[in-house]
Design an enzyme around this catalytic site. Sequence first.
Site, PDB file in Angstrom:
ATOM      1  NE  ARG A 166     -54.981 -14.704  -9.908  1.00 43.51           N
ATOM      2  CZ  ARG A 166     -54.143 -14.997 -10.909  1.00 43.51           C
ATOM      3  NH1 ARG A 166     -52.912 -14.521 -10.903  1.00 43.51           N
ATOM      4  NH2 ARG A 166     -54.531 -15.761 -11.907  1.00 43.51           N
ATOM      5  CE1 TYR A 183     -50.500  -7.868  14.864  1.00 40.63           C
ATOM      6  CE2 TYR A 183     -49.754  -8.495  12.663  1.00 40.63           C
ATOM      7  CZ  TYR A 183     -50.722  -8.515  13.663  1.00 40.63           C
ATOM      8  OH  TYR A 183     -51.895  -9.176  13.452  1.00 40.63           O
ATOM      9  CG  ASP A 220     -45.474  -2.067   9.711  1.00 44.30           C
ATOM     10  OD1 ASP A 220     -46.263  -1.095   9.676  1.00 44.30           O
ATOM     11  OD2 ASP A 220     -45.856  -3.223   9.969  1.00 44.30           O
ATOM     12  CE  LYS A 230     -54.149  -3.465  12.830  1.00 38.17           C
ATOM     13  NZ  LYS A 230     -53.828  -4.399  11.756  1.00 38.17           N
TER      14      LYS A 230
END
Length: 381
Positions: free
Chosen positions: A46, A98, A170, A195
């Site tokens: 983690r 988005y 972004d 993406k």
Amino acid sequence: MDFETLCVHGQGELYHTTGAVSVPIFQSATFRHPGVGQSTGFDYARLQNPTRASLEQIVAQLEGGTDAIACSTGMAAVTTVMELFAPGDHIIASDDLYGGSHRLFHNISMKNGISFDFVDTAHLERVETLVRAETKALFVETPTNPMMQVTDLAAAARLCKAHGMLLVVDNTFLTPYFQNPLALGADVVVHSGTKFLCGHNDTLAGFLVVADPALSERLRFLYKTTGACLSPFDSWLLIRSIKTLPIRMERQQETAGKIAQWLAGAEKVRQVHYVGLPTHPGYEVSKQQARGFGAMISFVVDQEETAVRLLERLSVIQYAESLGGVESLMTYPMLQTHADVPQAEREAKGITECLLRLSVGLESAEDLIADLAQAMEGDET
């Protein structure tokens, strides 16, 4: 190294000594300590994992940052950023976002006591009128999703620094191949790695990239605390995919330009939103701050019936969510990516029943245009 070489070799050989050309998948949740108070640099997955660390090194170099943090999804990355802020803080954000970011800000962040103002950040004079003592950040998409608005990042960075605000950008649509927000003054760069960075529609990922070590330390603490980490196997998929990022981005952009030109002359198309068209209001700004225009197109057709017929008759282009993959995908924002945005607010932004979003893949331009033509202009009976 040049960008293309970094994509292939940017991970170095810091985390494996076998000579393997492909970075190994270290599918281990925990790592043995050499002794009391000693560490190999890897303790628990983690916090850090060798495969993920290799990927993070690549992405940090591509964006010109000191650190990249690989998250389980793009929304996990945005959520981690939002944990930098406290109740009473105020954030200004692009008003064309988005849908997942819109949903997070309105349903989670506001519930947690953070307030927002949303504005077209292509007009920074409007942004400045919204700054107040509690304003901690400006959150920008450029180009925006789905209306392709362009923000002047260097000017936005100057505004943020003048008011002691963070600039969060972004950069999903252009990727570090076409645009590097940190070099223009941004503090945090966000990617949906699902993406273009992944580019094959086969995994989910997200990234945060920063230049300031102190900010990296804050985000790393939040990251390990909330557990937003990317798995070793998905990290390996991203390492593999990034090797072809420059080739994919160049080809997809070239094809997108041809399709945008065709759409601009199509009888049933009323408006085309593609930054690479000289008629786009953000064209000149984009030329100054980016090395390309990307492969995302939104366009408005004459009526809802045309949009529905097009979606149902496409054969090469697939009607599906997401973007940035080798397969061309058509999305209906009002029903998919922006379905959670209230209708009046959505339509005020131009996200109507006539708006479609096209992510251009690696198929031939001729086949994609022929597919659009047959779907849009075929027999309506």
